[in-house]
Write a protein that holds these residues in place. Sequence first.
Motif, PDB file in Angstrom:
ATOM      1  N   ASP A 172       2.376   1.640  -3.351  1.00  0.00           N
ATOM      2  CA  ASP A 172       1.355   2.168  -4.124  1.00  0.00           C
ATOM      3  C   ASP A 172       1.242   3.647  -4.134  1.00  0.00           C
ATOM      4  O   ASP A 172       1.031   4.416  -5.044  1.00  0.00           O
ATOM      5  N   LEU A 173       0.963   4.005  -2.788  1.00  0.00           N
ATOM      6  CA  LEU A 173       0.628   5.491  -2.511  1.00  0.00           C
ATOM      7  C   LEU A 173       2.007   6.353  -3.048  1.00  0.00           C
ATOM      8  O   LEU A 173       1.519   7.522  -3.505  1.00  0.00           O
ATOM      9  N   THR A 174       3.223   5.947  -2.765  1.00  0.00           N
ATOM     10  CA  THR A 174       4.059   6.847  -2.800  1.00  0.00           C
ATOM     11  C   THR A 174       4.757   6.934  -4.603  1.00  0.00           C
ATOM     12  O   THR A 174       5.627   7.561  -4.615  1.00  0.00           O
ATOM     13  N   ARG A 233      -4.852  11.887  -3.453  1.00  0.00           N
ATOM     14  CA  ARG A 233      -4.982  10.541  -3.879  1.00  0.00           C
ATOM     15  C   ARG A 233      -5.989   9.783  -2.749  1.00  0.00           C
ATOM     16  O   ARG A 233      -6.854   9.028  -3.065  1.00  0.00           O
ATOM     17  N   LEU A 234      -5.822  10.045  -1.499  1.00  0.00           N
ATOM     18  CA  LEU A 234      -6.694   9.443  -0.591  1.00  0.00           C
ATOM     19  C   LEU A 234      -8.172  10.297  -0.336  1.00  0.00           C
ATOM     20  O   LEU A 234      -9.015   9.755   0.505  1.00  0.00           O
ATOM     21  N   SER A 275       3.197   7.910  -7.011  1.00  0.00           N
ATOM     22  CA  SER A 275       2.943   9.089  -7.693  1.00  0.00           C
ATOM     23  C   SER A 275       3.863  10.185  -7.262  1.00  0.00           C
ATOM     24  O   SER A 275       3.946  11.381  -7.951  1.00  0.00           O
ATOM     25  N   ARG A 299       0.772  -1.214   0.054  1.00  0.00           N
ATOM     26  CA  ARG A 299      -0.074   0.025  -0.190  1.00  0.00           C
ATOM     27  C   ARG A 299       0.731   1.357   0.140  1.00  0.00           C
ATOM     28  O   ARG A 299       0.607   2.263  -0.703  1.00  0.00           O
ATOM     29  N   TRP A 300       2.017   1.312   0.808  1.00  0.00           N
ATOM     30  CA  TRP A 300       2.785   2.382   0.779  1.00  0.00           C
ATOM     31  C   TRP A 300       3.386   2.773  -0.410  1.00  0.00           C
ATOM     32  O   TRP A 300       3.615   3.652  -1.061  1.00  0.00           O
ATOM     33  N   ARG A 340       9.378  10.952  -2.278  1.00  0.00           N
ATOM     34  CA  ARG A 340       9.250   9.499  -1.740  1.00  0.00           C
ATOM     35  C   ARG A 340      10.332   9.413  -0.645  1.00  0.00           C
ATOM     36  O   ARG A 340       9.977   8.879   0.323  1.00  0.00           O
ATOM     37  N   ASN A 379       0.093  15.690  -2.143  1.00  0.00           N
ATOM     38  CA  ASN A 379      -0.188  14.843  -3.207  1.00  0.00           C
ATOM     39  C   ASN A 379      -1.145  13.671  -2.644  1.00  0.00           C
ATOM     40  O   ASN A 379      -1.986  13.071  -3.276  1.00  0.00           O
ATOM     41  N   LEU A 380      -0.563  13.235  -1.518  1.00  0.00           N
ATOM     42  CA  LEU A 380      -1.235  11.945  -0.813  1.00  0.00           C
ATOM     43  C   LEU A 380      -2.667  12.452  -0.511  1.00  0.00           C
ATOM     44  O   LEU A 380      -3.455  11.467  -0.628  1.00  0.00           O
ATOM     45  N   ARG A 381      -2.795  13.744   0.077  1.00  0.00           N
ATOM     46  CA  ARG A 381      -4.270  14.061   0.387  1.00  0.00           C
ATOM     47  C   ARG A 381      -4.964  13.991  -0.915  1.00  0.00           C
ATOM     48  O   ARG A 381      -6.312  13.472  -0.823  1.00  0.00           O
TER      49      ARG A 381
END
Length: 173
Positions: free
Chosen positions: A109-111, A160-161, A113, A106-107, A119, A156-158
């Motif tokens: 996959d999230l990172t 995506r999530l 991008s 999961r990490w 990263r 970026n993560l915000r």
Amino acid sequence: MTDDEYDDLFRVAYPRLVAMGLAMSTSRHVSQELAQETLLRAHHRRDELAAYDSPLAWCRRVMGNLLIDHHRSRTSEIAAVERLGHRSTTQADATPDPATVAASARWEDLTRSLTPQQRVAATLYYAEDQSVADVAEIMDIATGTVKSALSKARANLRRRLGGPDGRVEEARS
């Protein structure tokens, strides 16, 4: 190069090489393994490295070559598995904790991008629990650059999530 000089090189180079590996592979295990291999090779060439202006630059070059070799081998392995139509399970493949494997995947996959700098900074800060100052030292960049990379990574993560407004929704039980 004396033993003390090599020890100093190891202390400086190891975290930086692991960070470099994380930027290129997103696998902490692979990064650590290749950093160790790089420093083992440096140890065998201590006399030669003593004449270099920057033994750390030599280590970075070797680490980069090892990462390229690793990716080539991994790509070949995946192609061979696909040709065979199945994967033989080894004992090492069968023993990892499923929750750890899932979290790691999961990490990654999230990172994926994120930029390599984002990263590495995010992985060191959040997954490895390093301080901003430690991340800056490991990555050999200014603390302000680390803070900027972390801020951009969070944004970026915000996205995506989160929902449409970019906010991360609270987990519901």
